[in-house]
Write an enzyme that holds these catalytic residues in place. Structure first.
Site, PDB file in Angstrom:
ATOM      1  N   GLU A  48       0.868  -1.286  -0.166  1.00  0.00           N
ATOM      2  CA  GLU A  48      -0.011  -0.026  -0.247  1.00  0.00           C
ATOM      3  C   GLU A  48       0.732   2.010  -0.457  1.00  0.00           C
ATOM      4  OE1 GLU A  48      -2.863   0.485   3.052  1.00  0.00           O
ATOM      5  OE2 GLU A  48      -3.683   2.142   2.499  1.00  0.00           O
ATOM      6  N   ARG A 273       5.290 -12.919   9.893  1.00  0.00           N
ATOM      7  CA  ARG A 273       5.633 -11.401   9.317  1.00  0.00           C
ATOM      8  C   ARG A 273       7.319 -11.646  10.295  1.00  0.00           C
ATOM      9  NH1 ARG A 273       2.234  -6.983   9.295  1.00  0.00           N
ATOM     10  NH2 ARG A 273       3.379  -5.353   9.258  1.00  0.00           N
ATOM     11  N   LYS A 283       4.373   0.657  10.315  1.00  0.00           N
ATOM     12  CA  LYS A 283       4.128   2.087   9.248  1.00  0.00           C
ATOM     13  C   LYS A 283       3.411   2.693  10.076  1.00  0.00           C
ATOM     14  CE  LYS A 283       2.773   0.300   5.141  1.00  0.00           C
ATOM     15  NZ  LYS A 283       2.650  -0.093   3.589  1.00  0.00           N
TER      16      LYS A 283
HETATM   17  P1  ATP Z   1       2.330  -2.315   8.043  1.00  0.00           P
HETATM   18  O1  ATP Z   1       1.859  -3.106   9.681  1.00  0.00           O
HETATM   19  O2  ATP Z   1       3.825  -1.868   8.379  1.00  0.00           O
HETATM   20  O3  ATP Z   1       1.300  -1.018   8.054  1.00  0.00           O
HETATM   21  P2  ATP Z   1       1.388  -3.647   5.737  1.00  0.00           P
HETATM   22  O4  ATP Z   1       1.512  -5.593   6.483  1.00  0.00           O
HETATM   23  O5  ATP Z   1       0.002  -2.926   5.835  1.00  0.00           O
HETATM   24  O6  ATP Z   1       2.518  -2.959   6.625  1.00  0.00           O
HETATM   25  P3  ATP Z   1       1.512  -3.057   3.055  1.00  0.00           P
HETATM   26  O7  ATP Z   1       2.242  -2.198   2.137  1.00  0.00           O
HETATM   27  O8  ATP Z   1       0.076  -3.787   2.736  1.00  0.00           O
HETATM   28  O9  ATP Z   1       2.460  -2.962   5.084  1.00  0.00           O
HETATM   29  O10 ATP Z   1       2.211  -4.664   2.707  1.00  0.00           O
HETATM   30  C1  ATP Z   1       2.694  -5.029   1.400  1.00  0.00           C
HETATM   31  C2  ATP Z   1       3.015  -7.144   1.761  1.00  0.00           C
HETATM   32  O11 ATP Z   1       4.652  -6.304   3.003  1.00  0.00           O
HETATM   33  C3  ATP Z   1       2.005  -7.021   2.265  1.00  0.00           C
HETATM   34  O12 ATP Z   1       1.922  -8.854   1.511  1.00  0.00           O
HETATM   35  C4  ATP Z   1       2.636  -7.638   3.561  1.00  0.00           C
HETATM   36  O13 ATP Z   1       1.843  -9.031   4.711  1.00  0.00           O
HETATM   37  C5  ATP Z   1       3.593  -7.401   3.674  1.00  0.00           C
HETATM   38  N1  ATP Z   1       4.518  -7.042   4.805  1.00  0.00           N
HETATM   39  C6  ATP Z   1       4.624  -6.604   5.051  1.00  0.00           C
HETATM   40  N2  ATP Z   1       5.235  -5.741   7.076  1.00  0.00           N
HETATM   41  C7  ATP Z   1       5.748  -7.296   6.809  1.00  0.00           C
HETATM   42  C8  ATP Z   1       6.709  -7.833   8.065  1.00  0.00           C
HETATM   43  N3  ATP Z   1       6.801  -7.308   8.527  1.00  0.00           N
HETATM   44  N4  ATP Z   1       7.131  -9.380   7.174  1.00  0.00           N
HETATM   45  C9  ATP Z   1       6.977  -9.772   6.414  1.00  0.00           C
HETATM   46  N5  ATP Z   1       5.875  -9.233   5.556  1.00  0.00           N
HETATM   47  C10 ATP Z   1       5.683  -7.873   5.658  1.00  0.00           C
HETATM   48 MG    MG Z   2      -1.873  -3.603   4.192  1.00  0.00          MG
END
Ligand code: ATP
Ligand code: MG
Length: 578
Positions: A48, A273, A283
Site C-alpha cells: 500500500e 511477518r 508503518k
Molecule cells: P505495516 O503493518 O507496516 O503497515 P502493511 O502490511 O500494512 O505493513 P503493506 O504495504 O500492506 O504494509 O505490505 C505489503 C506486503 O508486505 C504485504 O503482503 C505484507 O503482508 C508484507 N509485509 C508487511 N510487513 C511485513 C513484515 N514485517 N514481515 C513480512 N512481510 C511484511
Molecule cells: Mg497492509
C-alpha cells in the site's frame, strides 16, 4: 507427494545458492507436481503506497520475487492503492526504487488496484444482483454495535433485506456522489452470526469524497481491502497469494468473494511477518517517527526502512542473504538484529576496502623522523580480495592516532601505547613513546613524543622482536577531514513496544542513537571517495560516504554502517552451532 527437490544449490555449476526450502516452497512444488495452475507460479508484491518500505517488506519481496525466479514464474508489483487519504505519489516512487535496489524486476507488470476500479464496481453490482450484497445506511457507530463480539453473535441490520433493486439504486447514487461521506456503505450479505467476525456482513465500499492520486475525482466511493485484494489477484491470474499471518481470518472472506462471483481463484497462503529486536516495523509507527521529527526523515540511517538501510551502507546482497537465513514459517517470532548485522559484515568483509581513519585524534610527533620527509608505504586494500590490490600511504613526522590507544598509566590488560612502550603502526614502523605533552590547565594529554625504528619498515623487526599491539594512524599534514556519524540502535530495548510504565514506543527511543564527530583525520585516499562508497576503517568498523551529503561542497561525511564486533558470531559459537 514426493520429497521436495534439493534446492540449496543451482544445478548449473555456478555454485550459486538458492533460497532454502520452506513450507511455501513445498506447497508450490506440490502444486507443480500435481499440475495445479498448469504448473504456473505467479506471485505479487502488493504494497500500500502509504509509507516507505521497511526490512519486513524485504522479507515479503524476497519471498515473492524469489519464488518467481526459482520456479520460472512471474511476480507482479501491485500497488494496493484503495485509500486515497493516506496514499501519495512520493511513496509509489520510493517503493519502486527500493524494490529495484533490492535486485528485483517486475518487468512490465506494474499494476495498481485503482486500475481495476471499473471492474471492481461491476463485480459489486453483480453481488448486489445475486442478493449477496446490500447498501446499508446505519451509522458507523451502529454498524459497530450490531457487529457483536467474539462471544456474542451480531445483529442483522434493518436494511439487510431491502430489495435488490433498491440497493442497486442506492449504490448507483453513492457512486454518483449523491450522499455524504459515511452515510451509506455497501456490505456483503454473509452471516451476522459467523464465529469469524470478518464474515459478519463486511463493508465492501464506502463513500470518500477525496481525490485519488491516480484516478483524480472520477470516484467518490472506494472499495475496501478485502474486496479489492482477492479480485486484483484474480484479475492478474495470481497463483499463490502470499500474505502475513494477521490475514488468516481474512482468507474465508477472500474465498467467499471469489466463489460468489465465480471467477478465477488464487490460493491465499499466510506466513509469519518479520519482527526485529530494537526495531519497530509498523508503518504507522515509522510515520510517527518521521512526522514528529524523532528521526531525520524516512531515510535516516537509523530507520529500518530500505532507504534508511541503504543510506546507512547496507548492501542489497546482505539484505537478501538475511531474508534467506531467517526462513519462512507460520509461527510468529522475533529475529535478533545481530543476525542482520552479521549478514552485512560477511558481505562487507569480502568487498569493502580497508582504509585508516582516526575518530578521536591524538597527535604524535616522531622525534627522530626528519621534518619535511615523506615515506610512502604500501598498504593492502582488502586481504579478502586479492584483486583489490594495494595503495600507497604517506608516513610523516607528525601523525594522528586514536586517543583511546594511549594510556599514561596502563592497567594490566592494556597492551597498546604507553610511556616507554613499543607498538606497531599498521603498514609502517614500530614506534616507542618517549614523552607526553599535557595541557598545562587541564592536565589532558595533547601530544605524544615518540621515536621510530627505521629497520622495522613495513611493520616487522629484523631481529624478530615482537610488539603486542598494532595501531591505525593517519599522517597529519596529508589527512583529509571528515565528519563521521556514529549510529546506534534507535531504541533502548529489544522490544520497543514493551514500554512498561512509559506511554508509548516513542518513550523508548535511545537518547544516544547518533553521535556526530567532526574534523576526523582520514587517510588522503579518501578525498576521492564517492557517495555511497563503503570502506572498512581499520579496527573501527564499516563506514559509507553519506549519499545525501553535499558532494559538490567537498565536505566528506561518513555514516558508520556497523561496528566490527560480531555479536551474532559469538552467540553462534556459544551455542555450539555453525
Ligand atoms: P505495516 O503493518 O507496516 O503497515 P502493511 O502490511 O500494512 O505493513 P503493506 O504495504 O500492506 O504494509 O505490505 C505489503 C506486503 O508486505 C504485504 O503482503 C505484507 O503482508 C508484507 N509485509 C508487511 N510487513 C511485513 C513484515 N514485517 N514481515 C513480512 N512481510 C511484511
Ligand atoms: Mg497492509
Amino acid at each position: 507427494m514426493g520429497k521436495p527437490e534439493d534446492r540449496t544449490q543451482k544445478n548449473d555449476g555456478t555454485g550459486e545458492r538458492l533460497a532454502p526450502s520452506n513450507f511455501i516452497r513445498t506447497i508450490v512444488e506440490q502444486d507443480r507436481v500435481a499440475g495445479k495452475w498448469d504448473g504456473r507460479v505467479h506471485t505479487r508484491f502488493p504494497p500500500e503506497p502509504n509509507g516507505y518500505l521497511h526490512i519486513g517488506h524485504a522479507k515479503s519481496i524476497c519471498l515473492n520475487f524469489g519464488l518467481a525466479r526459482d520456479y520460472d514464474g512471474l511476480c507482479n508489483l501491485r500497488f494496493d492503492d484503495t485509500n486515497p487519504t493516506k496514499e501519495e505519489v512520493e511513496y509509489v516512487e520510493s517503493i519502486k526504487a527500493d524494490v529495484r535496489w533490492l535486485g528485483f524486476d517486475w518487468q512490465d507488470r506494474e499494476y495498481y488496484a485503482s486500475d481495476y476500479f471499473d471492474q471492481l464496481y461491476d463485480f459489486a453490482e453483480q453481488l448486489i444482483q445475486k442478493g449477496k450484497a446490500y447498501v446499508d445506511n446505519l451509522s458507523a457507530e451502529e454498524v459497530r454495535q450490531y457487529r457483536g463480539t467474539l462471544t456474542e453473535p451480531g445483529k442483522e441490520s434493518p436494511h439487510r433485506d431491502r430489495p435488490v433493486e433498491e440497493s442497486l439504486e442506492l449504490f448507483r447514487k453513492m457512486r454518483a456522489g449523491q450522499f455524504p461521506d459515511g452515510s451509506h456503505v455497501l456490505r456483503a450479505k454473509i452471516d451476522m452470526a459467523s464465529p469469524n467476525i470478518l464474515m459478519r456482513d463486511p463493508t465492501l465500499y464506502r463513500i470518500r469524497k477525496v481525490s485519488h492520486h491516480r484516478t483524480g475525482d472520477k470516484w467518490c466511493i472506494y472499495p475496501l481491502y478485502d474486496f479489492t485484494h482477492c479480485l486484483s489477484d484474480s484479475i492478474e491470474g495470481i497463483t499463490h497469494s502470499i500474505c502475513t499471518l494477521e490475514f488468516e481470518n481474512n482468507r474465508e472472506l477472500y474465498d467467499w468473494v471469489l466463489d460468489e462471483l465465480g471467477v478465477y481463484h488464487p490460493q491465499q497462503i499466510e506466513f509469519a511477518r518479520l519482527n526485529l529486536t530494537y526495531t519497530v516495523l509498523s508503518k504507522r509507527k515509522l510515520i510517527r517517527l518521521v512526522d514528529e521529527g524523532h528521526v531525520d526523515g524516512w531515510d535516516d540511517p537509523r530507520m529500518p526502512t530500505i532507504s534508511g538501510l541503504r543510506r546507512r551502507g547496507y548492501t542489497p546482497e546482505s539484505i537478501r542473504d538475511f531474508c534467506e537465513r531467517i526462513g519462512v514459517a507460520r509461527r510468529d517470532s522475533t529475529v535478533d538484529i545481530a543476525l542482520l548485522e552479521h549478514c552485512l559484515r560477511e558481505d562487507l568483509n569480502r568487498r569493502a576496502n580497508r582504509v585508516m581513519a582516526v575518530l578521536r585524534p591524538l597527535k604524535v610527533v616522531i622525534e627522530n623522523f626528519p621534518e619535511d620527509q615523506v615515506e610512502e608505504l604500501e598498504a593492502i586494500n582488502n586481504p579478502e580480495d586479492p584483486e583489490a590490490g594495494t595503495r600507497s600511504i604517506p608516513f610523516t613526522r607528525e601523525l594522528y592516532i586514536e586517543q583511546e590507544d594511549f594510556m599514561e598509566e596502563p592497567p594490566k590488560k592494556f597492551f597498546r601505547l604507553a610511556p616507554g612502550r613499543e607498538v606497531r603502526l599498521r603498514y609502517a614502523f614500530f614506534i616507542t613513546c618517549t614523552g607526553v605533552v599535557k595541557d598545562p590547565d587541564t592536565g589532558e594529554v595533547v601530544e605524544l613524543r615518540c621515536t621510530y625504528d627505521p629497520a622495522t619498515r613495513g611493520g616487522d623487526a629484523p631481529d624478530g622482536r615482537k610488539v603486542k599491539a598494532t595501531l591505525h594512524w593517519v599522517s597529519a599534514p596529508h589527512a583529509a577531514r571528515a565528519e563521521v556519524r556514529l549510529y546506534d540502535h534507535l531504541f533502548d530495548r529489544e522490544n520497543p513496544n514493551d514500554v512498561g510504565k512509559a506511554e508509548s514506543f516513542v518513550d523508548t527511543l535511545h537518547p544516544n542513537s547518533l553521535e556526530i564527530l567532526t574534523d576526523c583525520p582520514v587517510e588522503p585516499s579518501l578525498k576521492s571517495a564517492v557517495a555511497g562508497e563503503r570502506f572498512q576503517f581499520e579496527r573501527l568498523g564499516y563506514f559509507c560516504v553519506d549519499p545525501t551529503a553535499d558532494a559538490a561542497s567537498g565536505r566528506l561525511v561518513f555514516n558508520r554502517t556497523v561496528t566490527l564486533r560480531d555479536t551474532w558470531a559469538k552467540i553462534q559459537k556459544r551455542g555450539g552451532k555453525a
